[in-house]
Design a protein around this motif. Structure first.
Motif, short mmCIF file in Angstrom:
data_model
loop_
_atom_site.label_atom_id
_atom_site.label_comp_id
_atom_site.label_asym_id
_atom_site.label_seq_id
_atom_site.Cartn_x
_atom_site.Cartn_y
_atom_site.Cartn_z
N GLY A 31 0.84 -1.19 0.00
CA GLY A 31 0.00 0.00 0.00
C GLY A 31 0.88 1.24 0.00
O GLY A 31 1.80 1.36 0.81
N ILE A 32 0.61 2.15 -0.93
CA ILE A 32 1.41 3.36 -1.09
C ILE A 32 0.50 4.56 -0.97
O ILE A 32 -0.55 4.62 -1.61
CB ILE A 32 2.15 3.35 -2.44
CG1 ILE A 32 3.13 2.18 -2.47
CG2 ILE A 32 2.85 4.68 -2.69
CD1 ILE A 32 3.87 2.02 -3.77
N GLY A 33 0.92 5.50 -0.14
CA GLY A 33 0.15 6.73 0.07
C GLY A 33 0.82 7.93 -0.56
O GLY A 33 1.82 7.81 -1.28
N PRO A 34 0.29 9.12 -0.27
CA PRO A 34 0.78 10.34 -0.91
C PRO A 34 1.90 11.07 -0.18
O PRO A 34 2.30 12.15 -0.60
CB PRO A 34 -0.49 11.21 -0.95
CG PRO A 34 -1.22 10.81 0.29
CD PRO A 34 -0.97 9.33 0.42
N ARG A 35 2.43 10.52 0.90
CA ARG A 35 3.48 11.24 1.63
C ARG A 35 4.65 11.58 0.72
O ARG A 35 4.99 10.83 -0.18
CB ARG A 35 3.97 10.41 2.83
CG ARG A 35 2.92 10.28 3.92
CD ARG A 35 3.37 9.41 5.09
NE ARG A 35 3.59 8.03 4.65
CZ ARG A 35 4.77 7.41 4.67
NH1 ARG A 35 5.84 8.00 5.13
NH2 ARG A 35 4.86 6.17 4.25
N SER A 36 5.29 12.70 0.99
CA SER A 36 6.43 13.15 0.19
C SER A 36 7.65 12.29 0.50
O SER A 36 7.98 12.08 1.67
CB SER A 36 6.75 14.61 0.51
OG SER A 36 8.02 14.96 -0.01
N PRO A 37 8.36 11.81 -0.54
CA PRO A 37 9.59 11.05 -0.28
C PRO A 37 10.71 11.95 0.24
O PRO A 37 11.68 11.45 0.81
CB PRO A 37 9.94 10.47 -1.64
CG PRO A 37 9.22 11.29 -2.64
CD PRO A 37 8.02 11.86 -1.94
N VAL A 38 10.59 13.25 0.09
CA VAL A 38 11.64 14.19 0.52
C VAL A 38 11.58 14.44 2.03
O VAL A 38 12.59 14.34 2.72
CB VAL A 38 11.53 15.52 -0.25
CG1 VAL A 38 12.51 16.55 0.28
CG2 VAL A 38 11.71 15.29 -1.73
N ASP A 39 10.38 14.76 2.53
CA ASP A 39 10.29 15.14 3.95
C ASP A 39 9.15 14.45 4.70
O ASP A 39 8.85 14.80 5.84
CB ASP A 39 10.16 16.66 4.07
CG ASP A 39 8.90 17.20 3.41
OD1 ASP A 39 8.04 16.41 2.96
OD2 ASP A 39 8.77 18.44 3.33
N ASN A 40 8.50 13.49 4.07
CA ASN A 40 7.42 12.71 4.69
C ASN A 40 6.15 13.52 4.96
O ASN A 40 5.25 13.06 5.64
CB ASN A 40 7.91 12.02 5.97
CG ASN A 40 7.36 10.62 6.11
OD1 ASN A 40 7.12 9.93 5.12
ND2 ASN A 40 7.17 10.18 7.33
N SER A 41 6.10 14.76 4.45
CA SER A 41 4.89 15.58 4.63
C SER A 41 3.77 15.02 3.74
O SER A 41 4.02 14.25 2.81
CB SER A 41 5.17 17.03 4.26
OG SER A 41 5.49 17.14 2.88
N ILE A 42 2.56 15.43 4.04
CA ILE A 42 1.40 14.96 3.28
C ILE A 42 0.85 16.13 2.47
O ILE A 42 0.33 17.10 3.05
CB ILE A 42 0.33 14.37 4.21
CG1 ILE A 42 0.92 13.21 5.00
CG2 ILE A 42 -0.90 13.93 3.41
CD1 ILE A 42 0.07 12.72 6.14
N PRO A 43 1.01 16.08 1.14
CA PRO A 43 0.54 17.18 0.29
C PRO A 43 -0.95 17.47 0.50
O PRO A 43 -1.77 16.55 0.56
CB PRO A 43 0.79 16.67 -1.13
CG PRO A 43 1.84 15.63 -0.98
CD PRO A 43 1.59 14.99 0.36
N GLY A 44 -1.26 18.75 0.64
CA GLY A 44 -2.65 19.15 0.74
C GLY A 44 -3.24 19.09 2.14
O GLY A 44 -4.36 19.54 2.34
N ASN A 45 -2.51 18.54 3.11
CA ASN A 45 -3.06 18.51 4.47
C ASN A 45 -2.91 19.87 5.14
O ASN A 45 -1.87 20.53 5.02
CB ASN A 45 -2.34 17.46 5.33
CG ASN A 45 -2.98 16.10 5.22
OD1 ASN A 45 -3.87 15.87 4.39
ND2 ASN A 45 -2.55 15.16 6.05
N VAL A 46 -3.95 20.30 5.84
CA VAL A 46 -3.93 21.52 6.63
C VAL A 46 -4.18 21.10 8.08
O VAL A 46 -5.18 20.44 8.37
CB VAL A 46 -5.02 22.51 6.16
CG1 VAL A 46 -5.03 23.75 7.03
CG2 VAL A 46 -4.83 22.85 4.69
#
Length: 146
Positions: A31-46
């Motif tokens: 299972g693969i999610g949208p976390r950034s491979p650079v910094d593990n942040s989640i695009p679009g999350n507020v």
């Protein structure tokens, strides 16, 4: 014989498992999610001041998860076009299906070339993401390790 694939081009798994495993002529992606491979942040999350999730952008997360799947495929010697079957998990089917489905159509404009797909609405994923993909791809002999 099975080959294990991991890549810095995709976010690290949230548990003790590889990004993918090749078995015979098939490639199975975890299972693969949208976390950034650079910094593990989640695009679009507020997130609010208390750190709780306030809002998310399903379009940003969908594009990011597709990029992460592509990175794992490429690290395995595969291509986007080698996808055979995709299971999609959405945490809010009613809110997010139309936007995710429209982006899917951008990435797979020809139905005949698209992988099979199942989309499930679920209550939660292990991290605060709204989408996760579980994929199977064809694994021809051009793959790494051959």
């Amino acid at each position: 014989m099975a080959n294990v694939i991991s890549t810095p081009g995709a976010p690290p798994p949230v548990g003790r498992y590889p990004h993918a495993r090749r078995v015979g002529d098939l490639l199975f992606l975890s299972g693969i999610g949208p976390r950034s491979p650079v910094d593990n942040s989640i695009p679009g999350n507020v997130v609010g001041p208390d750190g709780a999730l306030v809002a998310y952008d399903i379009e940003a997360q969908t594009r990011s998860v597709f990029a992460n799947v592509r990175a794992v495929l490429e690290a395995s010697g595969a291509r986007w076009e080698d996808l055979v079957d995709v299971t999609v998990y959405l945490t809010d089917m009613a809110r997010d299906f139309a936007a995710y489905n429209a982006i899917w159509a951008e990435y797979f404009p020809e139905v005949a070339a698209a992988p099979c797909r199942t989309t499930l609405g679920i209550t939660a994923l292990p991290t605060p993401i709204a989408i996760e993909l579980k994929c199977v791809a064809a694994a021809p002999s051009r793959f790494v390790g051959e």
